[in-house]
Design a protein around this motif. Structure first.
Motif, PDB file in Angstrom:
ATOM      1  N   LEU A  18       0.813  -1.225   0.000  1.00 24.09           N
ATOM      2  CA  LEU A  18       0.000   0.000   0.000  1.00 24.09           C
ATOM      3  C   LEU A  18       0.845   1.272   0.000  1.00 24.09           C
ATOM      4  O   LEU A  18       0.293   2.368  -0.099  1.00 24.09           O
ATOM      5  CB  LEU A  18      -0.925   0.014   1.231  1.00 24.09           C
ATOM      6  CG  LEU A  18      -2.097  -0.944   1.166  1.00 24.09           C
ATOM      7  CD1 LEU A  18      -2.772  -1.050   2.525  1.00 24.09           C
ATOM      8  CD2 LEU A  18      -3.087  -0.499   0.101  1.00 24.09           C
ATOM      9  N   ASP A  20       2.808   2.676  -2.152  1.00 28.58           N
ATOM     10  CA  ASP A  20       2.852   3.542  -3.332  1.00 28.58           C
ATOM     11  C   ASP A  20       1.478   3.982  -3.815  1.00 28.58           C
ATOM     12  O   ASP A  20       1.370   5.017  -4.482  1.00 28.58           O
ATOM     13  CB  ASP A  20       3.644   2.895  -4.468  1.00 28.58           C
ATOM     14  CG  ASP A  20       3.062   1.576  -4.947  1.00 28.58           C
ATOM     15  OD1 ASP A  20       2.250   0.976  -4.223  1.00 28.58           O
ATOM     16  OD2 ASP A  20       3.447   1.136  -6.048  1.00 28.58           O
ATOM     17  N   ARG A  21       0.429   3.216  -3.467  1.00 27.99           N
ATOM     18  CA  ARG A  21      -0.914   3.649  -3.865  1.00 27.99           C
ATOM     19  C   ARG A  21      -1.971   2.753  -3.227  1.00 27.99           C
ATOM     20  O   ARG A  21      -1.677   1.617  -2.853  1.00 27.99           O
ATOM     21  CB  ARG A  21      -1.067   3.655  -5.372  1.00 27.99           C
ATOM     22  CG  ARG A  21      -1.109   2.294  -6.017  1.00 27.99           C
ATOM     23  CD  ARG A  21      -1.443   2.457  -7.511  1.00 27.99           C
ATOM     24  NE  ARG A  21      -1.787   1.184  -8.078  1.00 27.99           N
ATOM     25  CZ  ARG A  21      -0.990   0.475  -8.848  1.00 27.99           C
ATOM     26  NH1 ARG A  21       0.209   0.933  -9.139  1.00 27.99           N
ATOM     27  NH2 ARG A  21      -1.386  -0.675  -9.330  1.00 27.99           N
ATOM     28  N   PRO A  22      -3.192   3.248  -3.124  1.00 28.16           N
ATOM     29  CA  PRO A  22      -4.291   2.432  -2.592  1.00 28.16           C
ATOM     30  C   PRO A  22      -4.586   1.254  -3.527  1.00 28.16           C
ATOM     31  O   PRO A  22      -4.384   1.337  -4.735  1.00 28.16           O
ATOM     32  CB  PRO A  22      -5.480   3.398  -2.551  1.00 28.16           C
ATOM     33  CG  PRO A  22      -4.866   4.759  -2.527  1.00 28.16           C
ATOM     34  CD  PRO A  22      -3.616   4.638  -3.365  1.00 28.16           C
ATOM     35  N   ARG A  23      -5.071   0.164  -2.921  1.00 28.55           N
ATOM     36  CA  ARG A  23      -5.402  -1.040  -3.698  1.00 28.55           C
ATOM     37  C   ARG A  23      -6.573  -1.761  -3.048  1.00 28.55           C
ATOM     38  O   ARG A  23      -6.778  -1.663  -1.846  1.00 28.55           O
ATOM     39  CB  ARG A  23      -4.216  -1.997  -3.739  1.00 28.55           C
ATOM     40  CG  ARG A  23      -3.053  -1.531  -4.583  1.00 28.55           C
ATOM     41  CD  ARG A  23      -1.971  -2.609  -4.641  1.00 28.55           C
ATOM     42  NE  ARG A  23      -1.027  -2.356  -5.703  1.00 28.55           N
ATOM     43  CZ  ARG A  23       0.013  -1.535  -5.609  1.00 28.55           C
ATOM     44  NH1 ARG A  23       0.227  -0.880  -4.510  1.00 28.55           N
ATOM     45  NH2 ARG A  23       0.824  -1.373  -6.642  1.00 28.55           N
ATOM     46  N   HIS A  24      -7.284  -2.545  -3.848  1.00 27.73           N
ATOM     47  CA  HIS A  24      -8.342  -3.403  -3.307  1.00 27.73           C
ATOM     48  C   HIS A  24      -7.720  -4.735  -2.893  1.00 27.73           C
ATOM     49  O   HIS A  24      -6.553  -5.028  -3.203  1.00 27.73           O
ATOM     50  CB  HIS A  24      -9.490  -3.584  -4.309  1.00 27.73           C
ATOM     51  CG  HIS A  24      -9.082  -4.181  -5.612  1.00 27.73           C
ATOM     52  ND1 HIS A  24      -8.897  -5.540  -5.785  1.00 27.73           N
ATOM     53  CD2 HIS A  24      -8.813  -3.608  -6.813  1.00 27.73           C
ATOM     54  CE1 HIS A  24      -8.546  -5.774  -7.031  1.00 27.73           C
ATOM     55  NE2 HIS A  24      -8.476  -4.615  -7.680  1.00 27.73           N
ATOM     56  N   VAL A  60      -4.378   1.265   8.350  1.00 24.40           N
ATOM     57  CA  VAL A  60      -4.956   1.421   7.016  1.00 24.40           C
ATOM     58  C   VAL A  60      -6.376   1.944   7.173  1.00 24.40           C
ATOM     59  O   VAL A  60      -6.966   1.893   8.253  1.00 24.40           O
ATOM     60  CB  VAL A  60      -4.964   0.102   6.190  1.00 24.40           C
ATOM     61  CG1 VAL A  60      -3.558  -0.444   6.007  1.00 24.40           C
ATOM     62  CG2 VAL A  60      -5.865  -0.932   6.788  1.00 24.40           C
ATOM     63  N   GLU A  63     -10.369   3.757   1.686  1.00 25.84           N
ATOM     64  CA  GLU A  63     -10.390   5.023   0.958  1.00 25.84           C
ATOM     65  C   GLU A  63     -11.736   5.227   0.267  1.00 25.84           C
ATOM     66  O   GLU A  63     -12.274   6.322   0.236  1.00 25.84           O
ATOM     67  CB  GLU A  63      -9.261   5.067  -0.065  1.00 25.84           C
ATOM     68  CG  GLU A  63      -9.246   6.369  -0.832  1.00 25.84           C
ATOM     69  CD  GLU A  63      -8.044   6.489  -1.719  1.00 25.84           C
ATOM     70  OE1 GLU A  63      -8.120   6.011  -2.866  1.00 25.84           O
ATOM     71  OE2 GLU A  63      -7.044   7.068  -1.259  1.00 25.84           O
ATOM     72  N   ILE A  75     -11.384  -0.277  -1.331  1.00 25.89           N
ATOM     73  CA  ILE A  75     -10.050   0.171  -1.715  1.00 25.89           C
ATOM     74  C   ILE A  75      -9.368   0.652  -0.435  1.00 25.89           C
ATOM     75  O   ILE A  75      -9.870   1.557   0.242  1.00 25.89           O
ATOM     76  CB  ILE A  75     -10.104   1.325  -2.748  1.00 25.89           C
ATOM     77  CG1 ILE A  75     -11.024   0.986  -3.919  1.00 25.89           C
ATOM     78  CG2 ILE A  75      -8.699   1.714  -3.199  1.00 25.89           C
ATOM     79  CD1 ILE A  75     -10.625  -0.221  -4.718  1.00 25.89           C
ATOM     80  N   ALA A  77      -6.034   2.130   1.850  1.00 23.02           N
ATOM     81  CA  ALA A  77      -4.911   3.062   1.765  1.00 23.02           C
ATOM     82  C   ALA A  77      -4.226   3.122   3.121  1.00 23.02           C
ATOM     83  O   ALA A  77      -4.848   2.860   4.161  1.00 23.02           O
ATOM     84  CB  ALA A  77      -5.404   4.455   1.368  1.00 23.02           C
ATOM     85  N   LEU A  78      -2.959   3.473   3.119  1.00 25.64           N
ATOM     86  CA  LEU A  78      -2.233   3.679   4.374  1.00 25.64           C
ATOM     87  C   LEU A  78      -2.717   4.945   5.061  1.00 25.64           C
ATOM     88  O   LEU A  78      -3.048   5.934   4.401  1.00 25.64           O
ATOM     89  CB  LEU A  78      -0.733   3.838   4.116  1.00 25.64           C
ATOM     90  CG  LEU A  78       0.073   2.603   3.779  1.00 25.64           C
ATOM     91  CD1 LEU A  78       1.542   2.983   3.566  1.00 25.64           C
ATOM     92  CD2 LEU A  78      -0.040   1.554   4.857  1.00 25.64           C
ATOM     93  N   THR A  79      -2.709   4.929   6.368  1.00 24.03           N
ATOM     94  CA  THR A  79      -2.935   6.138   7.160  1.00 24.03           C
ATOM     95  C   THR A  79      -1.561   6.700   7.528  1.00 24.03           C
ATOM     96  O   THR A  79      -0.537   6.017   7.340  1.00 24.03           O
ATOM     97  CB  THR A  79      -3.696   5.803   8.456  1.00 24.03           C
ATOM     98  OG1 THR A  79      -2.871   4.934   9.246  1.00 24.03           O
ATOM     99  CG2 THR A  79      -5.054   5.165   8.171  1.00 24.03           C
TER     100      THR A  79
END
Length: 116
Positions: A18, A20-24, A60, A63, A75, A77-79
């Motif tokens: 996670l 570099d970018r949000p993911r499912h 996390v 998002e 989806i 994302a990191l916090t």
């Protein structure tokens, strides 16, 4: 200063996936496999169980949610806390690697010299 316990590998790999970018979820599983060069494959139970724990710990967040082919998909994302936890663990691992390299260099030098 108290030392934190090291992260379990699935946690570290999911946070890394996670970074570099949000993911499912499915994409996260695929990314973990890629990051580990195929060595780690997270089953659905481990993947979603770990994500649920990371959500509860505030590392996390969801998002957004979307629907794809009639199925709901979250989806992740990191916090900021997740970024810090991954940073801390990366620094801990780098320090351990430096020490391993230092000790291996000593051993290799000793072995090359034929000393027991």
């Amino acid at each position: 200063m108290t030392k934190k316990r090291s992260m379990q590998e699935p946690t570290f790999l999911l946070l890394t996936a996670l970074a570099d970018r949000p993911r499912h979820g499915y994409a996260l599983g695929e990314e973990v496999t890629a990051i580990s060069d195929g060595r780690v494959r997270l089953g659905a139970g481990t993947l979603y169980g770990t994500l649920d724990r990371l959500l509860a710990e505030g590392l996390v967040r969801v998002e957004r949610e979307e629907t794809v082919d009639g199925r709901s998909r979250r989806i992740f994302a990191l916090t900021p806390a997740g970024v810090q936890a991954l940073t801390d663990e990366s620094e801990r691992l780098r320090a351990a690697l430096r020490e391993a390299d230092r000790r291996l260099a000593t051993t290799r030098t000793r072995l090359a010299g034929g000393m027991a």
